[in-house]
Motif scaffolding. Structure first.
Motif, PDB file in Angstrom:
ATOM      1  N   LEU A  52      -8.560  10.531   3.636  1.00 28.34           N
ATOM      2  CA  LEU A  52      -8.259   9.231   4.244  1.00 28.34           C
ATOM      3  C   LEU A  52      -8.380   8.076   3.241  1.00 28.34           C
ATOM      4  CD1 LEU A  52      -9.880   9.671   7.753  1.00 28.34           C
ATOM      5  CD2 LEU A  52      -7.441   9.313   7.253  1.00 28.34           C
ATOM      6  N   LYS A  53      -9.227   8.224   2.235  1.00 26.74           N
ATOM      7  CA  LYS A  53      -9.361   7.179   1.212  1.00 26.74           C
ATOM      8  C   LYS A  53      -8.059   6.984   0.437  1.00 26.74           C
ATOM      9  CE  LYS A  53     -14.311   7.428   0.399  1.00 26.74           C
ATOM     10  NZ  LYS A  53     -15.374   7.789  -0.528  1.00 26.74           N
ATOM     11  N   LYS A  54      -7.219   7.995   0.422  1.00 32.20           N
ATOM     12  CA  LYS A  54      -5.943   7.894  -0.307  1.00 32.20           C
ATOM     13  C   LYS A  54      -4.840   7.240   0.518  1.00 32.20           C
ATOM     14  CE  LYS A  54      -4.336  10.565  -3.193  1.00 32.20           C
ATOM     15  NZ  LYS A  54      -4.050  10.381  -4.594  1.00 32.20           N
ATOM     16  N   VAL A  55      -5.060   7.071   1.818  1.00 28.70           N
ATOM     17  CA  VAL A  55      -4.036   6.510   2.698  1.00 28.70           C
ATOM     18  C   VAL A  55      -4.589   5.211   3.292  1.00 28.70           C
ATOM     19  CG1 VAL A  55      -2.511   6.923   4.659  1.00 28.70           C
ATOM     20  CG2 VAL A  55      -3.244   8.852   3.230  1.00 28.70           C
ATOM     21  N   SER A  56      -4.289   4.119   2.641  1.00 30.24           N
ATOM     22  CA  SER A  56      -4.806   2.823   3.056  1.00 30.24           C
ATOM     23  C   SER A  56      -4.394   2.494   4.490  1.00 30.24           C
ATOM     24  CB  SER A  56      -4.285   1.746   2.106  1.00 30.24           C
ATOM     25  OG  SER A  56      -4.815   0.495   2.448  1.00 30.24           O
ATOM     26  N   GLY A  57      -5.386   2.198   5.331  1.00 28.51           N
ATOM     27  CA  GLY A  57      -5.136   1.833   6.720  1.00 28.51           C
ATOM     28  C   GLY A  57      -5.248   2.984   7.699  1.00 28.51           C
ATOM     29  N   HIS A  62      -5.428   9.678  12.685  1.00 26.29           N
ATOM     30  CA  HIS A  62      -4.171  10.015  12.019  1.00 26.29           C
ATOM     31  C   HIS A  62      -4.203  11.403  11.376  1.00 26.29           C
ATOM     32  CE1 HIS A  62      -4.123   5.518  12.077  1.00 26.29           C
ATOM     33  NE2 HIS A  62      -2.977   5.816  12.678  1.00 26.29           N
ATOM     34  N   VAL A  63      -5.379  12.011  11.328  1.00 24.51           N
ATOM     35  CA  VAL A  63      -5.500  13.369  10.786  1.00 24.51           C
ATOM     36  C   VAL A  63      -5.131  14.327  11.902  1.00 24.51           C
ATOM     37  CG1 VAL A  63      -7.034  15.081   9.753  1.00 24.51           C
ATOM     38  CG2 VAL A  63      -7.311  12.648   9.191  1.00 24.51           C
ATOM     39  N   TYR A  82      -0.661  11.907   9.446  1.00 22.56           N
ATOM     40  CA  TYR A  82       0.577  11.212   9.810  1.00 22.56           C
ATOM     41  C   TYR A  82       0.215   9.742  10.015  1.00 22.56           C
ATOM     42  CZ  TYR A  82       2.492  15.839  10.584  1.00 22.56           C
ATOM     43  OH  TYR A  82       2.902  17.133  10.412  1.00 22.56           O
ATOM     44  N   TYR A  83       0.826   8.869   9.188  1.00 24.63           N
ATOM     45  CA  TYR A  83       0.505   7.456   9.296  1.00 24.63           C
ATOM     46  C   TYR A  83       1.667   6.584   8.825  1.00 24.63           C
ATOM     47  CZ  TYR A  83      -1.827   2.980   8.622  1.00 24.63           C
ATOM     48  OH  TYR A  83      -2.166   1.660   8.691  1.00 24.63           O
ATOM     49  N   ASN A  84       2.023   5.625   9.659  1.00 24.00           N
ATOM     50  CA  ASN A  84       2.986   4.601   9.303  1.00 24.00           C
ATOM     51  C   ASN A  84       4.321   5.173   8.794  1.00 24.00           C
ATOM     52  OD1 ASN A  84       3.550   1.879   9.295  1.00 24.00           O
ATOM     53  ND2 ASN A  84       2.803   1.560   7.205  1.00 24.00           N
ATOM     54  N   LYS A 103       0.757  15.769  -1.201  1.00 25.72           N
ATOM     55  CA  LYS A 103       2.198  15.631  -1.053  1.00 25.72           C
ATOM     56  C   LYS A 103       2.455  14.582   0.022  1.00 25.72           C
ATOM     57  CE  LYS A 103       6.289  18.320   0.133  1.00 25.72           C
ATOM     58  NZ  LYS A 103       6.763  19.600   0.621  1.00 25.72           N
ATOM     59  N   ALA A 104       3.332  13.624  -0.265  1.00 24.96           N
ATOM     60  CA  ALA A 104       3.662  12.583   0.699  1.00 24.96           C
ATOM     61  C   ALA A 104       5.178  12.597   0.917  1.00 24.96           C
ATOM     62  CB  ALA A 104       3.218  11.219   0.186  1.00 24.96           C
ATOM     63  N   ASP A 105       5.582  12.646   2.193  1.00 28.93           N
ATOM     64  CA  ASP A 105       7.002  12.630   2.566  1.00 28.93           C
ATOM     65  C   ASP A 105       7.217  11.617   3.676  1.00 28.93           C
ATOM     66  OD1 ASP A 105       8.062  14.677   0.886  1.00 28.93           O
ATOM     67  OD2 ASP A 105       7.211  16.197   2.206  1.00 28.93           O
TER      68      ASP A 105
END
Length: 107
Positions: A52-57, A62-63, A82-84, A103-105
């Motif tokens: 979660l520290k890698k995904v601001s907000g 969201h997990v 899954y976020y934003n 990995k971010a998609d």
């Protein structure tokens, strides 16, 4: 002739000793590397917080998935956030807490 036989015998003993020590050392290292106690794991909550520290907000809601799994001989916490409008997939080393896959998609 006696010196030659003695030299060959001593050389053979030395070679066998080095070989036996190398095998013993390898066995000892292998034994420790694969028998890590689950008590040594960082835990699912800590793994979740690292991701979660890698995904601001983003927050815990969201997990969508996180579980303990074996990847390439290493125990990892594998999960998804899954976020934003983005999907993040991650593997976090269960012992060290290091992120070993990210990995971010666009969702």
């Amino acid at each position: 002739m006696k010196k030659k036989i003695l030299s060959i015998t001593l050389l053979s003993i030395m070679i066998l000793g080095v070989s036996a020590n190398a095998k013993s050392t390898h066995k000892h290292e292998h034994k420790h590397s694969r028998h890590i106690s689950s008590n040594s794991y960082i835990g699912v909550n800590r793994a979740k917080n690292i991701a979660l520290k890698k995904v601001s907000g983003a927050n815990s809601s969201h997990v969508k998935e996180i579980h303990l799994d074996r990847e390439n001989g290493r125990m990892v916490y594998e999960g998804e956030i899954y976020y934003n409008g983005w999907e993040y997939e991650f593997d976090i080393d269960a012992v060290t807490g290091a992120i070993v896959k990210w990995k971010a998609d666009r969702d």
